[in-house]
Write an enzyme that holds these catalytic residues in place. Structure first.
Site, mmCIF file in Angstrom:
data_model
loop_
_atom_site.group_PDB
_atom_site.id
_atom_site.type_symbol
_atom_site.label_atom_id
_atom_site.label_comp_id
_atom_site.label_asym_id
_atom_site.label_seq_id
_atom_site.Cartn_x
_atom_site.Cartn_y
_atom_site.Cartn_z
ATOM 1 N N CYS A 2 0.839 -1.200 0.000
ATOM 2 C CA CYS A 2 0.000 0.000 0.000
ATOM 3 C C CYS A 2 0.882 1.261 0.000
ATOM 4 O O CYS A 2 1.709 1.445 0.898
ATOM 5 C CB CYS A 2 -0.917 -0.019 1.219
ATOM 6 N N CYS B 168 0.509 3.328 3.186
ATOM 7 C CA CYS B 168 1.198 2.712 4.334
ATOM 8 C C CYS B 168 2.700 2.955 4.220
ATOM 9 O O CYS B 168 3.382 3.175 5.232
ATOM 10 C CB CYS B 168 0.888 1.223 4.412
ATOM 11 N N ASP C 264 -0.878 16.357 -1.836
ATOM 12 C CA ASP C 264 -1.089 15.432 -2.951
ATOM 13 C C ASP C 264 0.007 15.646 -4.007
ATOM 14 O O ASP C 264 0.392 16.776 -4.304
ATOM 15 C CB ASP C 264 -2.475 15.658 -3.576
ATOM 16 N N HIS D 235 -4.445 0.938 8.466
ATOM 17 C CA HIS D 235 -4.882 0.670 7.091
ATOM 18 C C HIS D 235 -6.359 0.294 7.077
ATOM 19 O O HIS D 235 -6.750 -0.746 7.592
ATOM 20 C CB HIS D 235 -4.051 -0.444 6.441
ATOM 21 N N ASN E 123 -13.263 9.253 -2.311
ATOM 22 C CA ASN E 123 -13.735 8.416 -3.405
ATOM 23 C C ASN E 123 -13.768 6.976 -2.909
ATOM 24 O O ASN E 123 -12.745 6.472 -2.428
ATOM 25 C CB ASN E 123 -12.803 8.534 -4.620
ATOM 26 N N GLY F 65 -13.627 6.646 -8.641
ATOM 27 C CA GLY F 65 -12.321 7.233 -8.900
ATOM 28 C C GLY F 65 -11.268 6.920 -7.855
ATOM 29 O O GLY F 65 -10.189 7.516 -7.874
ATOM 30 N N THR G 21 -8.180 5.363 -6.461
ATOM 31 C CA THR G 21 -7.004 4.724 -7.054
ATOM 32 C C THR G 21 -6.044 4.185 -6.005
ATOM 33 O O THR G 21 -5.234 3.304 -6.316
ATOM 34 C CB THR G 21 -6.242 5.710 -7.966
ATOM 35 N N HIS H 178 -8.782 7.699 2.468
ATOM 36 C CA HIS H 178 -8.216 9.050 2.518
ATOM 37 C C HIS H 178 -9.269 10.078 2.183
ATOM 38 O O HIS H 178 -10.240 9.784 1.477
ATOM 39 C CB HIS H 178 -7.009 9.182 1.578
HETATM 40 P P1 5GP Z 1 -7.957 8.713 -5.129
HETATM 41 O O1 5GP Z 1 -7.929 8.795 -6.629
HETATM 42 O O2 5GP Z 1 -7.699 7.301 -4.657
HETATM 43 O O3 5GP Z 1 -9.180 9.315 -4.494
HETATM 44 O O4 5GP Z 1 -6.788 9.633 -4.619
HETATM 45 C C1 5GP Z 1 -5.458 9.205 -4.540
HETATM 46 C C2 5GP Z 1 -4.625 10.441 -4.507
HETATM 47 O O5 5GP Z 1 -3.339 10.091 -4.067
HETATM 48 C C3 5GP Z 1 -4.463 11.097 -5.882
HETATM 49 O O6 5GP Z 1 -4.935 12.441 -5.823
HETATM 50 C C4 5GP Z 1 -2.966 11.003 -6.164
HETATM 51 O O7 5GP Z 1 -2.454 12.140 -6.814
HETATM 52 C C5 5GP Z 1 -2.387 10.831 -4.780
HETATM 53 N N1 5GP Z 1 -1.153 10.067 -4.744
HETATM 54 C C6 5GP Z 1 -0.926 8.854 -5.333
HETATM 55 N N2 5GP Z 1 0.315 8.426 -5.072
HETATM 56 C C7 5GP Z 1 0.901 9.395 -4.309
HETATM 57 C C8 5GP Z 1 2.201 9.510 -3.722
HETATM 58 O O8 5GP Z 1 3.075 8.660 -3.839
HETATM 59 N N3 5GP Z 1 2.437 10.631 -3.002
HETATM 60 C C9 5GP Z 1 1.479 11.604 -2.821
HETATM 61 N N4 5GP Z 1 1.835 12.673 -2.098
HETATM 62 N N5 5GP Z 1 0.252 11.513 -3.360
HETATM 63 C C10 5GP Z 1 -0.041 10.419 -4.090
HETATM 64 ZN ZN ZN Z 2 -2.406 1.328 3.650
#
Ligand code: 5GP
Ligand code: ZN
Length: 113
Positions: free
Chosen positions: A4, A7, A30, A46, A86, A92, A94, A99
């Site tokens: 993860c 994590c 972000d 987690h 999300n 959405g 990812t 979070h």
């Molecule tokens: P989701 O699409 O799951 O709602 O949001 C995941 C968010 O995590 C996205 O806005 C993406 O830019 C951010 N994100 C993904 N990987 C990383 C990372 O390694 N570092 C940081 N700071 N943000 C991340």
């Molecule tokens: Zn996690």
């Protein structure tokens, strides 16, 4: 969870720009900001997604929502901001570690669909 990303950020294995941290939660910028202020709030425990919030962990979510206004004030966006989560792929999501996105610093698009 070993695979993860969030994590790994908590463990310090992936660098992040921390905005807030305590024993229960972490907030960091972000990597791909959608607004001038775009902070991600995560529980250190987690939890995969919003539909796994229950009576055993909802106090952590409540804590996140207590800290968000303080961080928003510190970052100068307490005039107005958005908090989004999300839940699962069609919405959405990812990264499958619960979070909350804190977005602000501009007039936000009101079409959140
Ligand atoms: P989701 O699409 O799951 O709602 O949001 C995941 C968010 O995590 C996205 O806005 C993406 O830019 C951010 N994100 C993904 N990987 C990383 C990372 O390694 N570092 C940081 N700071 N943000 C991340
Ligand atoms: Zn996690």
């Amino acid at each position: 969870m070993s695979d993860c990303i969030f994590c790994k950020i908590i463990a310090g294995e992936i660098p992040s720009t921390k905005v807030y941290e305590d024993d229960k939660i972490l907030a960091f910028n972000d990597i791909n900001p959608m607004a001038p202020v775009h902070v991600i709030f995560i529980p250190k425990e987690h939890i995969c997604c919003a539909d796994k919030i229950d009576e055993t962990n909802s106090h952590i979510v409540a804590h996140i929502f207590e800290i968000i206004p303080k961080v928003a004030k510190d970052l100068g966006i307490d005039d107005g901001y958005r908090v989004v989560t999300n839940c699962k792929e069609p919405a959405g999501q990812t990264v499958f570690h619960l979070h909350f996105h804190l977005l602000g610093g501009k007039v936000l698009n009101t079409d959140i669909s």
